[in-house]
Design a protein around this motif. Sequence first.
Motif, PDB file in Angstrom:
ATOM      1  N   ARG A  12      69.810 -51.870  39.225  1.00 50.91           N
ATOM      2  CA  ARG A  12      69.451 -51.302  40.322  1.00 50.91           C
ATOM      3  C   ARG A  12      68.681 -50.077  39.811  1.00 50.91           C
ATOM      4  N   ASP A  39      75.493 -41.802  42.302  1.00 48.55           N
ATOM      5  CA  ASP A  39      74.950 -43.216  42.404  1.00 48.55           C
ATOM      6  C   ASP A  39      73.818 -43.218  41.726  1.00 48.55           C
ATOM      7  N   ASP A  42      70.837 -42.595  44.239  1.00 48.81           N
ATOM      8  CA  ASP A  42      70.705 -41.265  44.809  1.00 48.81           C
ATOM      9  C   ASP A  42      69.534 -40.580  44.091  1.00 48.81           C
ATOM     10  N   ASP A  60      70.594 -39.579  49.470  1.00 47.37           N
ATOM     11  CA  ASP A  60      72.010 -40.586  48.995  1.00 47.37           C
ATOM     12  C   ASP A  60      71.794 -41.974  49.391  1.00 47.37           C
ATOM     13  N   GLY A  62      73.577 -44.436  49.059  1.00 45.87           N
ATOM     14  CA  GLY A  62      74.653 -45.191  49.532  1.00 45.87           C
ATOM     15  C   GLY A  62      74.982 -45.198  51.115  1.00 45.87           C
TER      16      GLY A  62
END
Length: 218
Positions: A12, A39, A42, A60, A62
Amino acid sequence: VRSRGLGDVHKRQVFVAVHDPYLDTPKVVAVEPLAWGADPLDVGLRVTLADGRTDVILSDGGEAPYEAHEAAGVSFAGRFAHLRFDGDAVVHAYGVDALVLRVGEVELSGPGAFEGEVTAVHRVEAGAQADAFETDASLPAGLAGRCLVVDLGGTLTQAFIIDRVEPTATGAIIFTRDEPGMEIRGDAIKMVYYPGWTIPRPARFHIADTLRWEAGAG
């Protein structure tokens, strides 16, 4: 502008570009990443402008519920935030789907977003008095001009501009400026302009809430 690759969890990646349209002299003189979030998707950026001011941008990667993270003196829990500083003083703060946005003496909080399931659809073209979506979720009155995003069974996403929201004894009615183009029929969502297209329920909606603060305002 951001682009995220959502393949294998170990691969990712997020790609970020800052665009600076100008005629003679660039407005942006520096861009640096900020360590923000937990993450890999982010994003935190500090953008230095030619006039000496700086922008802090937080995104963000997520989904809700969002956790609070800190960077550059900013504590934020939400989907997206933009802050502008003149020296060390914050002069502008804005958050989307934001639960908390805190910097210096500025502390903002909100519901983050309004979500629920569409339980009925009203269409002027079908004889109703107004185009509207009905829900059993509790919503505040107003919200005019906000964007109602409807996820149709995970198959299709459509957006509508809200005219107003009227709370009811069992939930709320979301009146829109747009023709819904769908109907709830039993366990299915019927796409009325595509006679052969029926999508299994649920039809879930999302209305982003925003937090905003300006130095010297009100």
